[in-house]
Scaffold this motif. Structure first.
Motif, mmCIF file in Angstrom:
data_model
loop_
_atom_site.group_PDB
_atom_site.id
_atom_site.type_symbol
_atom_site.label_atom_id
_atom_site.label_comp_id
_atom_site.label_asym_id
_atom_site.label_seq_id
_atom_site.Cartn_x
_atom_site.Cartn_y
_atom_site.Cartn_z
ATOM 1 N N MET A 1 0.841 -1.204 0.000
ATOM 2 C CA MET A 1 0.000 0.000 0.000
ATOM 3 C C MET A 1 0.876 1.254 0.000
ATOM 4 O O MET A 1 1.839 1.356 0.752
ATOM 5 N N ALA A 2 0.527 2.182 -0.830
ATOM 6 C CA ALA A 2 1.235 3.459 -0.865
ATOM 7 C C ALA A 2 0.884 4.281 0.362
ATOM 8 O O ALA A 2 -0.053 3.966 1.111
ATOM 9 N N ASP A 3 1.635 5.348 0.574
ATOM 10 C CA ASP A 3 1.368 6.235 1.706
ATOM 11 C C ASP A 3 0.068 7.007 1.477
ATOM 12 O O ASP A 3 -0.105 7.653 0.436
ATOM 13 N N ILE A 4 -0.817 6.959 2.443
ATOM 14 C CA ILE A 4 -2.058 7.734 2.394
ATOM 15 C C ILE A 4 -1.838 9.095 3.043
ATOM 16 O O ILE A 4 -2.390 10.105 2.600
ATOM 17 N N ILE A 5 -1.008 9.120 4.071
ATOM 18 C CA ILE A 5 -0.703 10.370 4.769
ATOM 19 C C ILE A 5 0.799 10.639 4.677
ATOM 20 O O ILE A 5 1.617 9.747 4.879
ATOM 21 N N TYR A 6 1.145 11.877 4.341
ATOM 22 C CA TYR A 6 2.552 12.258 4.291
ATOM 23 C C TYR A 6 2.677 13.722 4.669
ATOM 24 O O TYR A 6 1.676 14.450 4.739
ATOM 25 N N THR A 7 3.880 14.159 4.935
ATOM 26 C CA THR A 7 4.117 15.556 5.302
ATOM 27 C C THR A 7 5.093 16.185 4.321
ATOM 28 O O THR A 7 5.947 15.514 3.737
ATOM 29 N N GLY B 1 -2.671 14.542 -3.232
ATOM 30 C CA GLY B 1 -1.677 13.482 -3.365
ATOM 31 C C GLY B 1 -1.306 13.308 -4.816
ATOM 32 O O GLY B 1 -1.159 14.287 -5.546
ATOM 33 N N TYR B 2 -1.221 12.059 -5.255
ATOM 34 C CA TYR B 2 -0.897 11.778 -6.653
ATOM 35 C C TYR B 2 -2.171 11.491 -7.443
ATOM 36 O O TYR B 2 -2.243 10.531 -8.210
ATOM 37 N N GLY B 3 -3.168 12.328 -7.265
ATOM 38 C CA GLY B 3 -4.418 12.200 -7.986
ATOM 39 C C GLY B 3 -5.332 13.359 -7.635
ATOM 40 O O GLY B 3 -5.020 14.166 -6.755
ATOM 41 N N GLU B 4 -6.470 13.449 -8.300
ATOM 42 C CA GLU B 4 -7.465 14.483 -8.046
ATOM 43 C C GLU B 4 -8.421 13.992 -6.953
ATOM 44 O O GLU B 4 -9.133 13.000 -7.157
ATOM 45 N N PRO B 5 -8.433 14.637 -5.780
ATOM 46 C CA PRO B 5 -9.237 14.131 -4.652
ATOM 47 C C PRO B 5 -10.712 13.919 -4.970
ATOM 48 O O PRO B 5 -11.335 12.988 -4.450
ATOM 49 N N THR B 6 -11.288 14.756 -5.844
ATOM 50 C CA THR B 6 -12.715 14.609 -6.137
ATOM 51 C C THR B 6 -13.004 13.423 -7.050
ATOM 52 O O THR B 6 -14.163 13.081 -7.286
ATOM 53 N N ASP C 1 6.938 20.274 4.069
ATOM 54 C CA ASP C 1 7.022 21.661 4.538
ATOM 55 C C ASP C 1 6.081 21.926 5.711
ATOM 56 O O ASP C 1 5.335 22.912 5.730
ATOM 57 N N ASP C 2 6.073 21.011 6.672
ATOM 58 C CA ASP C 2 5.280 21.140 7.899
ATOM 59 C C ASP C 2 3.773 21.052 7.679
ATOM 60 O O ASP C 2 2.990 21.335 8.580
ATOM 61 N N ASN C 3 3.346 20.656 6.485
ATOM 62 C CA ASN C 3 1.925 20.436 6.216
ATOM 63 C C ASN C 3 1.643 18.937 6.147
ATOM 64 O O ASN C 3 2.495 18.156 5.699
ATOM 65 N N VAL C 4 0.440 18.553 6.559
ATOM 66 C CA VAL C 4 0.012 17.162 6.493
ATOM 67 C C VAL C 4 -0.902 16.990 5.286
ATOM 68 O O VAL C 4 -1.865 17.742 5.114
ATOM 69 N N TYR C 5 -0.599 16.006 4.439
ATOM 70 C CA TYR C 5 -1.352 15.772 3.209
ATOM 71 C C TYR C 5 -2.028 14.410 3.234
ATOM 72 O O TYR C 5 -1.500 13.455 3.821
ATOM 73 N N LEU C 6 -3.180 14.350 2.570
ATOM 74 C CA LEU C 6 -3.907 13.089 2.438
ATOM 75 C C LEU C 6 -3.972 12.693 0.966
ATOM 76 O O LEU C 6 -4.548 13.405 0.144
ATOM 77 N N ASN C 7 -3.374 11.562 0.657
ATOM 78 C CA ASN C 7 -3.316 11.004 -0.691
ATOM 79 C C ASN C 7 -4.378 9.909 -0.773
ATOM 80 O O ASN C 7 -4.158 8.797 -0.311
ATOM 81 N N ILE C 8 -5.557 10.224 -1.338
ATOM 82 C CA ILE C 8 -6.669 9.269 -1.271
ATOM 83 C C ILE C 8 -6.999 8.617 -2.618
ATOM 84 O O ILE C 8 -7.824 7.707 -2.665
ATOM 85 N N THR C 9 -6.366 9.048 -3.691
ATOM 86 C CA THR C 9 -6.594 8.445 -4.998
ATOM 87 C C THR C 9 -5.467 8.810 -5.947
ATOM 88 O O THR C 9 -4.809 9.840 -5.773
ATOM 89 N N ASN C 10 -5.262 7.980 -6.954
ATOM 90 C CA ASN C 10 -4.318 8.297 -8.029
ATOM 91 C C ASN C 10 -5.044 8.684 -9.313
ATOM 92 O O ASN C 10 -4.418 9.072 -10.297
ATOM 93 N N LYS C 11 -6.368 8.600 -9.309
ATOM 94 C CA LYS C 11 -7.135 8.904 -10.516
ATOM 95 C C LYS C 11 -7.185 10.409 -10.761
ATOM 96 O O LYS C 11 -7.276 11.196 -9.822
ATOM 97 N N CYS C 12 -7.124 10.796 -12.032
ATOM 98 C CA CYS C 12 -7.205 12.209 -12.391
ATOM 99 C C CYS C 12 -7.563 12.320 -13.872
ATOM 100 O O CYS C 12 -7.017 11.574 -14.693
#
Length: 203
Positions: A1-7, A71-76, A9-20
């Motif tokens: 499984m790829a990382d869903i949560i990563y940081t 993340g590596y996709g469009e969240p919507t 520059d002190d920000n927390v990101y949610l990577n929930i899809t790779n589709k775009c």
């Protein structure tokens, strides 16, 4: 499984899809398999909400002030999981400020108006404007909705502004000064805040 949560520059990101629906000429995901603290952002299989929830619980969001859907996709492209995740984060931390970095094509992706639902659950909407007109937008984003995407993105953004949320429109600093200024005027007409992003920094 790829990382869903990563940081980054002190920000927390949610990577929930790779589709775009886009394949932007300057997309950060063309540079490598991960950014920031992530080891891998490409999923072998798209994550379920339960997997996203498990990652959130493991990370611990009780003391996180801000989180970004990007993340590596469009969240919507994972709309149901996006809204479920936003609601869950607000449940465990009512004070958290949530932002979405989006291409603004959610209505085309999902076949229905989505701005109101997004704005009810996410505080800050950051839309990638990318270019000041439809022709250049299609050339840069290489989206699957050629000829329709630019107007749909503007409509979505305007509806987010009408919801009263903090709405930003962004361009990357490599599109040239003339196009940056044209884009700034479009943003001002819509009523959003204009931001020029650094291509070198990737966010």
């Amino acid at each position: 499984m790829a990382d869903i949560i990563y940081t980054l520059d002190d920000n927390v990101y949610l990577n929930i899809t790779n589709k775009c629906p886009c394949n932007c000429a300057f997309c950060i995901r063309s540079k490598g398999d991960a950014v920031g603290s992530a080891k891998k952002l490409w999923f072998d299989e798209e994550p379920s909400f339960e997997e996203i929830k498990t990652a959130i619980d493991a990370y611990g969001f009780n003391n996180v002030d801000n989180a970004v859907f990007c993340g590596y996709g469009e969240p919507t492209n994972s709309f149901e999981n996006l809204i479920k995740t936003a609601k869950y984060l607000k449940e465990i931390n009512p004070d958290i400020k949530l932002r979405i970095n989006t291409n603004g094509l959610s209505d085309l992706i999902n076949g229905t108006p989505t701005a109101k639902t997004i704005c009810e659950n996410i505080d800050i909407i950051s839309v990638s404007l990318n270019a000041p007109d439809s022709e250049q937008y299609d050339k840069i984003t290489r989206n699957v909705y050629s000829g329709r995407a630019f107007d749909a993105m503007l409509k979505f953004t305007k509806e987010c502004v009408e919801c009263g949320n903090d709405v930003r429109m962004t361009v990357v600093d490599v599109i040239g000064e003339e196009n940056i200024e044209k884009s700034r005027k479009i943003c001002e007409q819509i009523g959003a805040r204009f931001i020029v992003r650094s291509y070198a920094r990737g966010r």
